[in-house]
Design a protein around this motif. Structure first.
Motif, PDB file in Angstrom:
ATOM      1  N   SER A 148       6.416   6.374 -11.420  1.00 47.49           N
ATOM      2  CA  SER A 148       6.519   4.913 -12.247  1.00 47.49           C
ATOM      3  C   SER A 148       7.634   4.175 -11.531  1.00 47.49           C
ATOM      4  CB  SER A 148       6.704   5.094 -12.905  1.00 47.49           C
ATOM      5  OG  SER A 148       8.022   5.780 -13.248  1.00 47.49           O
ATOM      6  N   ALA A 149       7.746   2.905 -11.563  1.00 45.30           N
ATOM      7  CA  ALA A 149       8.629   2.242 -11.034  1.00 45.30           C
ATOM      8  C   ALA A 149       8.620   1.057 -12.476  1.00 45.30           C
ATOM      9  CB  ALA A 149       8.577   1.630 -10.562  1.00 45.30           C
ATOM     10  N   PRO A 150       9.945   0.195 -12.625  1.00 45.37           N
ATOM     11  CA  PRO A 150       9.920  -0.593 -13.915  1.00 45.37           C
ATOM     12  C   PRO A 150       8.951  -1.790 -13.376  1.00 45.37           C
ATOM     13  CG  PRO A 150      11.734  -0.361 -11.894  1.00 45.37           C
ATOM     14  CD  PRO A 150      10.965   0.349 -11.532  1.00 45.37           C
ATOM     15  N   ASN A 151       8.912  -2.306 -12.683  1.00 45.74           N
ATOM     16  CA  ASN A 151       8.308  -3.629 -12.549  1.00 45.74           C
ATOM     17  C   ASN A 151       6.975  -3.979 -11.282  1.00 45.74           C
ATOM     18  OD1 ASN A 151       9.693  -4.641  -9.847  1.00 45.74           O
ATOM     19  ND2 ASN A 151      11.690  -4.614 -11.392  1.00 45.74           N
ATOM     20  N   ALA A 152       6.377  -4.447 -11.084  1.00 44.19           N
ATOM     21  CA  ALA A 152       5.381  -4.514  -9.953  1.00 44.19           C
ATOM     22  C   ALA A 152       5.816  -4.506  -8.604  1.00 44.19           C
ATOM     23  CB  ALA A 152       4.355  -5.844 -10.280  1.00 44.19           C
ATOM     24  N   GLY A 153       7.351  -5.093  -8.715  1.00 46.50           N
ATOM     25  CA  GLY A 153       7.613  -5.478  -7.508  1.00 46.50           C
ATOM     26  C   GLY A 153       7.799  -3.809  -6.753  1.00 46.50           C
ATOM     27  N   ALA A 154       8.564  -3.301  -7.785  1.00 42.72           N
ATOM     28  CA  ALA A 154       9.070  -2.010  -7.661  1.00 42.72           C
ATOM     29  C   ALA A 154       8.043  -1.063  -7.141  1.00 42.72           C
ATOM     30  CB  ALA A 154      10.498  -1.514  -8.334  1.00 42.72           C
ATOM     31  N   ALA A 155       7.451  -1.070  -8.129  1.00 37.79           N
ATOM     32  CA  ALA A 155       5.896  -0.573  -7.840  1.00 37.79           C
ATOM     33  C   ALA A 155       5.151  -0.959  -6.394  1.00 37.79           C
ATOM     34  CB  ALA A 155       4.989  -0.489  -8.961  1.00 37.79           C
ATOM     35  N   PHE A 156       4.925  -1.469  -5.959  1.00 37.44           N
ATOM     36  CA  PHE A 156       3.835  -2.125  -5.578  1.00 37.44           C
ATOM     37  C   PHE A 156       5.069  -1.578  -3.308  1.00 37.44           C
ATOM     38  CE2 PHE A 156       1.989  -5.545  -7.177  1.00 37.44           C
ATOM     39  CZ  PHE A 156       0.506  -4.980  -7.124  1.00 37.44           C
ATOM     40  N   ALA A 157       6.208  -1.370  -3.749  1.00 33.84           N
ATOM     41  CA  ALA A 157       6.880  -0.868  -2.613  1.00 33.84           C
ATOM     42  C   ALA A 157       6.897   0.627  -2.463  1.00 33.84           C
ATOM     43  CB  ALA A 157       7.947  -1.633  -2.736  1.00 33.84           C
TER      44      ALA A 157
ATOM     45  N   ALA B 117       4.433   2.345  -3.952  1.00 34.17           N
ATOM     46  CA  ALA B 117       3.347   2.862  -3.366  1.00 34.17           C
ATOM     47  C   ALA B 117       3.111   2.836  -1.726  1.00 34.17           C
ATOM     48  CB  ALA B 117       1.972   1.736  -4.541  1.00 34.17           C
ATOM     49  N   ARG B 118       3.394   1.337  -1.200  1.00 32.80           N
ATOM     50  CA  ARG B 118       2.825   1.374  -0.293  1.00 32.80           C
ATOM     51  C   ARG B 118       3.674   2.201   0.995  1.00 32.80           C
ATOM     52  NH1 ARG B 118       3.373  -4.189  -1.693  1.00 32.80           N
ATOM     53  NH2 ARG B 118       4.993  -4.203  -0.683  1.00 32.80           N
ATOM     54  N   ARG B 119       5.098   2.832   0.214  1.00 30.86           N
ATOM     55  CA  ARG B 119       5.845   3.739   0.714  1.00 30.86           C
ATOM     56  C   ARG B 119       4.711   4.720   1.496  1.00 30.86           C
ATOM     57  NH1 ARG B 119       9.528   3.021  -1.272  1.00 30.86           N
ATOM     58  NH2 ARG B 119       9.956   4.181  -3.033  1.00 30.86           N
ATOM     59  N   GLN B 120       4.495   5.356  -0.276  1.00 36.13           N
ATOM     60  CA  GLN B 120       4.309   7.000  -0.297  1.00 36.13           C
ATOM     61  C   GLN B 120       2.581   6.741  -0.493  1.00 36.13           C
ATOM     62  OE1 GLN B 120       6.596   7.216  -4.259  1.00 36.13           O
ATOM     63  NE2 GLN B 120       4.270   7.263  -5.129  1.00 36.13           N
ATOM     64  N   GLY B 121       1.806   5.983  -0.008  1.00 31.72           N
ATOM     65  CA  GLY B 121       0.752   5.702   0.428  1.00 31.72           C
ATOM     66  C   GLY B 121       0.409   6.482  -1.071  1.00 31.72           C
ATOM     67  N   THR B 122       0.029   6.971  -2.741  1.00 36.94           N
ATOM     68  CA  THR B 122      -0.447   6.998  -3.308  1.00 36.94           C
ATOM     69  C   THR B 122       0.249   5.670  -4.558  1.00 36.94           C
ATOM     70  OG1 THR B 122       2.459   8.325  -4.361  1.00 36.94           O
ATOM     71  CG2 THR B 122       0.342   9.402  -3.746  1.00 36.94           C
ATOM     72  N   PRO B 123      -0.619   6.040  -5.791  1.00 35.45           N
ATOM     73  CA  PRO B 123      -0.201   4.799  -6.921  1.00 35.45           C
ATOM     74  C   PRO B 123       0.878   5.310  -7.649  1.00 35.45           C
ATOM     75  CG  PRO B 123      -2.853   5.795  -6.941  1.00 35.45           C
ATOM     76  CD  PRO B 123      -1.681   6.578  -6.039  1.00 35.45           C
ATOM     77  N   VAL B 124       1.352   3.573  -8.595  1.00 29.85           N
ATOM     78  CA  VAL B 124       3.051   4.549  -8.844  1.00 29.85           C
ATOM     79  C   VAL B 124       2.680   3.086 -10.385  1.00 29.85           C
ATOM     80  CG1 VAL B 124       5.027   3.518  -9.114  1.00 29.85           C
ATOM     81  CG2 VAL B 124       4.550   4.617  -6.556  1.00 29.85           C
ATOM     82  N   GLU B 125       3.032   4.403 -11.075  1.00 27.89           N
ATOM     83  CA  GLU B 125       2.838   3.494 -13.017  1.00 27.89           C
ATOM     84  C   GLU B 125       3.369   1.959 -12.567  1.00 27.89           C
ATOM     85  OE1 GLU B 125       2.409   4.166 -17.309  1.00 27.89           O
ATOM     86  OE2 GLU B 125       2.448   5.667 -15.615  1.00 27.89           O
ATOM     87  N   VAL B 126       3.113   0.914 -12.901  1.00 31.96           N
ATOM     88  CA  VAL B 126       4.007   0.054 -13.773  1.00 31.96           C
ATOM     89  C   VAL B 126       4.672   0.104 -14.400  1.00 31.96           C
ATOM     90  CG1 VAL B 126       4.366  -2.882 -13.392  1.00 31.96           C
ATOM     91  CG2 VAL B 126       2.877  -1.870 -11.767  1.00 31.96           C
ATOM     92  N   SER B 127       6.157   0.764 -15.169  1.00 34.72           N
ATOM     93  CA  SER B 127       6.625   1.372 -16.280  1.00 34.72           C
ATOM     94  C   SER B 127       6.176  -0.310 -17.171  1.00 34.72           C
ATOM     95  CB  SER B 127       7.858   1.430 -16.513  1.00 34.72           C
ATOM     96  OG  SER B 127       7.821   3.118 -15.726  1.00 34.72           O
TER      97      SER B 127
ATOM     98  N   ALA C 193       0.052   0.051  -9.718  1.00 36.23           N
ATOM     99  CA  ALA C 193       0.187  -0.628  -8.080  1.00 36.23           C
ATOM    100  C   ALA C 193      -0.129   1.122  -7.211  1.00 36.23           C
ATOM    101  CB  ALA C 193       1.487  -0.894  -8.094  1.00 36.23           C
ATOM    102  N   GLN C 194      -1.010   0.085  -6.251  1.00 38.98           N
ATOM    103  CA  GLN C 194      -1.913   0.770  -5.228  1.00 38.98           C
ATOM    104  C   GLN C 194      -1.369   0.415  -3.828  1.00 38.98           C
ATOM    105  OE1 GLN C 194      -4.467   2.896  -6.802  1.00 38.98           O
ATOM    106  NE2 GLN C 194      -4.048   1.966  -8.510  1.00 38.98           N
TER     107      GLN C 194
END
Length: 298
Positions: free
Chosen positions: A18-27, A29-39, A50-51
Motif C-alpha cells: 500500500s501507499a498513502p495516496n494515488a501518486g505514490a501508489a502508481f509509482a 506499482a510501476r516500479r514493482q509490477g504489481t498492484p498497490v493499494e491507495v490507502s 493502482a495498477q
C-alpha cells in the motif's frame, strides 16, 4: 589485460502492498509490477488499487467489512463480549452498539458520537446467552425469547414465539419499548418504517417495515407488524390473526431491525429455504409528514 569499471549495484527495493495516496501508489506499482493499494481511498466498503498500467481498480463490498480504528482499519467483528459496565458489546462495528447484560439496563443503545438512540424492554431482562453475534434473552414472556444480533452497521431484533400457548399471551398484542434519543428525532410513517433524523434533517438511522413469519419461512407465511412511535415509546403491534391462526406453525418470528442510514437501504430478499440475503435499493423520497405522526426528540 582489459580493465572495466563495474556499475554500482542498486539496492533491492522490497515490494509494498500500500501507499498513502494515488501518486505514490502508481509509482510503486510501476516500479514493482504489481498492484498497490491507495490507502487514502479505503472506506468501510471499498479498496482501491493502482495498477502498473496506470489504471485504478476498486474492490467493492455490499456491506461494511472493515472499521476505522485509530489511523488504520480492522475487520468487522460482531462477536459479542460482556464488559464490566453492565453491557454486551460487539468487538468492531461501524457504529457504537451495546446490548443489555440483564436487569434494568437499556436493551440496546445504538449510534455514534452525539447521535444515539436506545430501546428498553418493559420489564427486567434476564442475563443473555451469548453465541457469536447473538444475545438471547430467554423467556421474556412465557414461551417467548428475545434475540438480539449485532450487525456490521446496526442490529437485528427477533421476538421468537415458540408455541401456540405463548402466542395467546395478551402482552403480544402491543409491545411497548421505552425509547430515548439524543441528537436525533425519531418518527414512524404509515408503513411502519422508522426514521431518525438530525437537526439538519439528515437521515441518520432507519428501520425498514417490520414483518413476522412462521416456521415455513417468510415467503410462505408472513404478515406485516405495525410499528409506531408515540412520544417516548416505540409500539409494536404483531398480527394477532397470524398468532391465533390454527394453521400457523411455530415458532413465529417477529422482526424489527435498525441500521445506519448510509448502510441501511437494503431490501430483505428471502430464498425458498427461508434464509435471507440483502439487496441494495435506493430510498424513495420521504412523503409529507402528518402533523400527528409520533416522534420523540432529545
Amino acid at each position: 589485460m582489459v580493465v572495466t569499471a563495474s556499475s554500482p549495484s542498486l539496492p533491492e527495493v522490497s515490494p509494498v502492498a500500500s501507499a498513502p495516496n494515488a501518486g505514490a501508489a502508481f509509482a510503486a506499482a510501476r516500479r514493482q509490477g504489481t498492484p498497490v493499494e491507495v490507502s487514502d481511498q479505503t472506506t468501510e466498503t471499498k479498496r482501491v488499487f493502482a495498477q502498473p498500467d496506470g489504471q485504478l481498480n476498486a474492490e467493492l463490498a455490499s456491506m461494511p467489512v472493515r472499521v476505522r480504528r485509530g489511523a488504520g482499519w480492522v475487520p468487522v467483528n460482531t462477536t459479542l463480549t460482556k464488559s464490566g459496565s453492565g453491557f454486551v458489546h460487539p468487538q468492531a462495528t461501524v457504529d457504537d452498539l451495546s446490548f443489555s447484560a440483564g436487569g434494568d439496563a437499556p436493551l440496546v443503545t445504538f449510534g455514534k458520537g452525539d447521535k444515539t438512540l436506545s430501546l428498553s424492554w418493559p420489564q427486567k431482562l434476564p442475563v443473555p446467552t451469548l453465541d457469536g453475534p447473538t444475545a438471547t434473552y430467554h423467556e421474556v414472556f412465557p414461551g417467548v425469547d428475545l434475540v438480539m444480533q449485532a450487525a456490521a452497521d446496526g442490529y437485528n431484533e427477533r421476538l421468537v414465539v415458540k408455541n401456540a400457548t405463548a402466542a395467546k399471551n395478551p402482552a403480544l398484542k402491543s409491545i411497548a419499548f421505552k425509547l430515548a434519543a439524543k441528537g436525533v428525532t425519531v418518527s414512524s410513517d404509515q408503513s411502519g418504517r422508522i426514521e431518525a433524523v438530525d437537526a439538519a434533517g439528515n437521515l441518520v438511522f432507519a428501520a425498514p417495515t417490520s414483518t413476522m413469519w412462521d416456521a415455513r419461512g417468510p415467503e410462505v407465511a408472513s404478515a406485516p407488524v405495525e410499528a409506531t412511535v408515540k412520544e417516548s415509546t416505540l409500539l409494536l403491534h404483531p398480527a394477532v390473526a397470524m398468532l391465533e391462526d390454527p394453521g400457523t406453525r411455530f415458532p413465529v418470528v417477529i422482526d424489527p431491525d435498525m441500521h445506519s442510514w448510509n448502510q441501511s437501504m437494503w431490501a430483505k430478499v428471502f430464498n425458498p429455504t427461508g434464509s435471507a440475503r440483502a439487496r441494495r435499493v435506493l430510498p424513495p423520497a420521504p412523503p409529507p409528514r402528518s402533523p400527528t405522526a409520533g416522534r420523540v426528540r432529545r
